[in-house]
Motif scaffolding. Structure first.
Motif, PDB file in Angstrom:
ATOM      1  N   PHE A  16      20.505  59.065  -7.556  1.00 26.27           N
ATOM      2  CA  PHE A  16      19.160  58.519  -7.398  1.00 26.27           C
ATOM      3  C   PHE A  16      18.237  59.025  -8.494  1.00 26.27           C
ATOM      4  N   GLN A  17      18.491  60.244  -8.983  1.00 30.59           N
ATOM      5  CA  GLN A  17      17.743  60.757 -10.127  1.00 30.59           C
ATOM      6  C   GLN A  17      17.927  59.820 -11.323  1.00 30.59           C
ATOM      7  N   HIS A  18      19.155  59.409 -11.578  1.00 32.71           N
ATOM      8  CA  HIS A  18      19.432  58.506 -12.696  1.00 32.71           C
ATOM      9  C   HIS A  18      18.749  57.160 -12.504  1.00 32.71           C
ATOM     10  N   THR A  19      18.731  56.666 -11.257  1.00 29.82           N
ATOM     11  CA  THR A  19      18.079  55.380 -10.990  1.00 29.82           C
ATOM     12  C   THR A  19      16.587  55.451 -11.260  1.00 29.82           C
ATOM     13  N   LEU A  20      15.950  56.515 -10.809  1.00 28.45           N
ATOM     14  CA  LEU A  20      14.512  56.671 -11.060  1.00 28.45           C
ATOM     15  C   LEU A  20      14.223  56.740 -12.552  1.00 28.45           C
ATOM     16  N   ARG A  21      15.069  57.429 -13.301  1.00 26.25           N
ATOM     17  CA  ARG A  21      14.861  57.529 -14.746  1.00 26.25           C
ATOM     18  C   ARG A  21      15.008  56.157 -15.407  1.00 26.25           C
ATOM     19  N   GLU A  22      15.948  55.372 -14.929  1.00 25.13           N
ATOM     20  CA  GLU A  22      16.160  54.032 -15.502  1.00 25.13           C
ATOM     21  C   GLU A  22      14.932  53.146 -15.322  1.00 25.13           C
ATOM     22  N   ILE A  80      14.881  67.805  -8.191  1.00 21.72           N
ATOM     23  CA  ILE A  80      16.006  66.961  -8.609  1.00 21.72           C
ATOM     24  C   ILE A  80      15.545  65.549  -8.893  1.00 21.72           C
ATOM     25  N   LEU A  81      14.772  64.970  -7.968  1.00 23.72           N
ATOM     26  CA  LEU A  81      14.322  63.590  -8.140  1.00 23.72           C
ATOM     27  C   LEU A  81      13.261  63.487  -9.236  1.00 23.72           C
ATOM     28  N   ALA A  82      12.401  64.495  -9.361  1.00 24.70           N
ATOM     29  CA  ALA A  82      11.356  64.466 -10.386  1.00 24.70           C
ATOM     30  C   ALA A  82      11.923  64.568 -11.785  1.00 24.70           C
ATOM     31  N   THR A  83      13.141  65.078 -11.922  1.00 30.25           N
ATOM     32  CA  THR A  83      13.792  65.077 -13.224  1.00 30.25           C
ATOM     33  C   THR A  83      14.098  63.652 -13.650  1.00 30.25           C
ATOM     34  N   GLY A  84      14.128  62.740 -12.692  1.00 28.69           N
ATOM     35  CA  GLY A  84      14.240  61.316 -13.003  1.00 28.69           C
ATOM     36  C   GLY A  84      12.885  60.712 -13.295  1.00 28.69           C
ATOM     37  N   ASP A  85      11.940  60.862 -12.349  1.00 27.59           N
ATOM     38  CA  ASP A  85      10.575  60.386 -12.565  1.00 27.59           C
ATOM     39  C   ASP A  85       9.662  61.038 -11.530  1.00 27.59           C
ATOM     40  N   ALA A  86       8.855  61.965 -11.971  1.00 26.41           N
ATOM     41  CA  ALA A  86       7.977  62.700 -11.064  1.00 26.41           C
ATOM     42  C   ALA A  86       6.943  61.790 -10.414  1.00 26.41           C
ATOM     43  N   GLY A 258      10.588  69.545 -12.529  1.00 27.43           N
ATOM     44  CA  GLY A 258      11.295  68.301 -12.817  1.00 27.43           C
ATOM     45  C   GLY A 258      10.927  67.722 -14.166  1.00 27.43           C
ATOM     46  N   ILE A 259       9.626  67.724 -14.484  1.00 25.35           N
ATOM     47  CA  ILE A 259       9.185  67.203 -15.780  1.00 25.35           C
ATOM     48  C   ILE A 259       9.730  68.066 -16.913  1.00 25.35           C
ATOM     49  N   ALA A 260       9.685  69.373 -16.742  1.00 23.58           N
ATOM     50  CA  ALA A 260      10.221  70.268 -17.774  1.00 23.58           C
ATOM     51  C   ALA A 260      11.720  70.029 -17.966  1.00 23.58           C
ATOM     52  N   SER A 261      12.455  69.919 -16.863  1.00 17.69           N
ATOM     53  CA  SER A 261      13.901  69.676 -16.955  1.00 17.69           C
ATOM     54  C   SER A 261      14.194  68.333 -17.616  1.00 17.69           C
ATOM     55  N   ALA A 262      13.395  67.316 -17.281  1.00 16.74           N
ATOM     56  CA  ALA A 262      13.599  65.998 -17.884  1.00 16.74           C
ATOM     57  C   ALA A 262      13.410  66.055 -19.393  1.00 16.74           C
ATOM     58  N   GLY A 263      12.378  66.785 -19.836  1.00 16.44           N
ATOM     59  CA  GLY A 263      12.152  66.907 -21.266  1.00 16.44           C
ATOM     60  C   GLY A 263      13.279  67.639 -21.972  1.00 16.44           C
ATOM     61  N   LEU A 264      13.755  68.722 -21.391  1.00 12.28           N
ATOM     62  CA  LEU A 264      14.846  69.482 -22.002  1.00 12.28           C
ATOM     63  C   LEU A 264      16.136  68.665 -22.026  1.00 12.28           C
ATOM     64  N   ASP A 265      16.407  67.932 -20.941  1.00 14.00           N
ATOM     65  CA  ASP A 265      17.601  67.074 -20.908  1.00 14.00           C
ATOM     66  C   ASP A 265      17.546  66.025 -22.010  1.00 14.00           C
ATOM     67  N   TYR A 266      16.366  65.450 -22.204  1.00 19.48           N
ATOM     68  CA  TYR A 266      16.220  64.395 -23.213  1.00 19.48           C
ATOM     69  C   TYR A 266      16.457  64.952 -24.613  1.00 19.48           C
ATOM     70  N   VAL A 267      15.907  66.129 -24.878  1.00 16.81           N
ATOM     71  CA  VAL A 267      16.108  66.744 -26.196  1.00 16.81           C
ATOM     72  C   VAL A 267      17.592  66.968 -26.451  1.00 16.81           C
ATOM     73  N   ARG A 268      18.303  67.435 -25.444  1.00 17.24           N
ATOM     74  CA  ARG A 268      19.730  67.700 -25.622  1.00 17.24           C
ATOM     75  C   ARG A 268      20.513  66.414 -25.858  1.00 17.24           C
ATOM     76  N   ARG A 269      20.096  65.331 -25.237  1.00 24.85           N
ATOM     77  CA  ARG A 269      20.798  64.057 -25.461  1.00 24.85           C
ATOM     78  C   ARG A 269      20.524  63.513 -26.862  1.00 24.85           C
ATOM     79  N   GLU A 270      19.315  63.731 -27.344  1.00 21.46           N
ATOM     80  CA  GLU A 270      18.933  63.182 -28.644  1.00 21.46           C
ATOM     81  C   GLU A 270      19.389  64.061 -29.802  1.00 21.46           C
TER      82      GLU A 270
END
Length: 386
Positions: A16-22, A80-86, A258-270
């Motif tokens: 569901f985290q992935h769905t919210l991010r999408e 967990i869910l906010a890492t998708g979209d807070a 969640g927002i901090a984790s989302a940003g760090l995850d994005y940096v690692r993917r990019e």
């Protein structure tokens, strides 16, 4: 105990985290597009914190029902869910802040009235405290119930920056019934009542919450609407708002995580490889993330144990917002390029952080709470927040 719950929730909520991010950017562009998420299979009713007696289909992990009614469970699930979209976590249908107040002050009839409606189908609720001229200062509210002081009368006033109010069906409104600090109370109100009008506001960030403005033009209320009618005035007014804020500040802290984790995850993917200085920055953020997470969960545990007086929750909230702000400030340097055009998701994260600063009190207010706790009780939480 926390580690076990966190690991189980992580496995259950990750899809569901992935769905919210999408859907995050679509909802940021148009909050009305939330219907896409509702149709995507995300079971918001399972995240709504419905009490056991109202949850016919609770979240199940390894066959065990989890109702997410404790503060510890809420902060873990929220992160967990906010890492998708807070903003979608706060803007989702469900009991939200009103549910916390209903649990604290509501009678059995009021709980039935509120939760049976929330459990029936996905609906939004609202928490009407903030006013354009008074902010969230409950002691200075101008909204009033024009009546005889019993709870019956007409609700008159103006609320602003209220999440989900324009699409809500039911919620609570704080108002003054008579002069003095004991004259404040909260009423349970359906939004289809005569004189109730809510309109969405344009915001820079957290657009999924659809912050709204409420006009209360002689909205009829009766005694059964007054929350805490079975309690003394001292326990059902300002104290009710304080209880909600103390209980929800760790949840706001989890949104920051969640927002901090989302940003760090994005940096690692990019960025598959980082320079030495960039890698050191990421390691520092990871260490801070672990530290603040421990503080947020400790604050949640105190809430569940009935030991929360606000200081630990305030420390957790202010440090999580500082972390989220620091991460999103560094993202342009770490990712590179024109962030607003080439990385709109990171731009959204940066805009969303600003909303956290205002939720449940600004950082200045939180530091005052921590200082008061330290001076009065010598709390270790105050030393952590320095």
């Amino acid at each position: 105990m926390q580690r076990m719950i966190a690991e189980r929730l992580q496995d259950a909520l990750l899809p569901f985290q992935h769905t919210l991010r999408e859907h995050a950017l679509a909802i940021d562009s148009d909050p009305r597009s939330i219907s896409r998420v509702l149709d995507s299979g995300v079971p918001f009713h399972q995240f709504a914190g419905l009490p056991r007696e109202f949850a016919s289909d609770p979240l199940r992990v390894d066959g065990e029902a989890l109702y997410l009614t404790s503060c510890e469970e809420r902060v873990i699930a929220t992160e967990i869910l906010a890492t998708g979209d807070a903003s979608m976590v706060v803007g989702a249908p469900g009991a939200s802040m009103s549910g916390v107040l209903i649990d604290a002050l509501g009678s059995n009839r009021q709980r039935e009235r509120f939760y049976s409606r929330v459990a029936e189908r996905p609906i939004w609720t609202f928490f009407g405290l903030t006013e354009p001229n008074r902010g969230s200062d409950a002691a200075s509210l101008e909204t009033l119930v024009d009546g005889d002081g019993s709870g019956e009368g007409r609700l008159i006033g103006h609320k602003k920056f209220v999440g989900n109010a324009a699409r809500a069906e039911i919620g609570v409104v704080f108002a003054r019934f008579r002069p003095g600090p004991l004259g404040i109370g909260a009423v349970l109100v359906e939004t289809d009542r005569r004189g109730f009008e809510a309109t969405p506001l344009k915001t820079l960030g957290f657009r999924g919450v659809q912050l709204s403005e409420i006009q209360l033009d002689a909205v009829p209320v009766v005694g059964a609407d007054l929350l805490g009618e079975h309690l003394t005035p001292s326990r059902r007014g300002i104290l009710g708002a304080v209880q909600v804020f103390n209980a929800l500040r760790p949840v706001v802290g989890a949104l920051g995580l969640g927002i901090a984790s989302a940003g760090l995850d994005y940096v690692r993917r990019e960025r598959r490889s980082l320079r030495q200085d960039e890698a050191a920055t990421m390691e520092n953020f990871d260490a801070r993330l672990q530290t603040v997470r421990a503080l947020v969960r400790r604050a949640a545990a105190l809430v569940d144990n009935g030991q929360a007086d606000g200081a630990m929750s305030s420390a957790a909230k202010v440090l999580s917002v500082e972390l989220a702000s620091a991460v999103t400030q560094q993202m342009p340097r770490l990712v590179g390029g024109a962030i607003r055009w080439e990385h709109p998701y990171l731009d959204k994260l940066r805009r969303d952080v600003g909303a956290l600063e205002l939720m449940e009190g600004t950082s200045l207010i939180q530091r005052q709470n921590v200082a008061t706790g330290y001076l009065q009780r010598g709390l270790g939480a105050a030393r952590v927040a320095k």
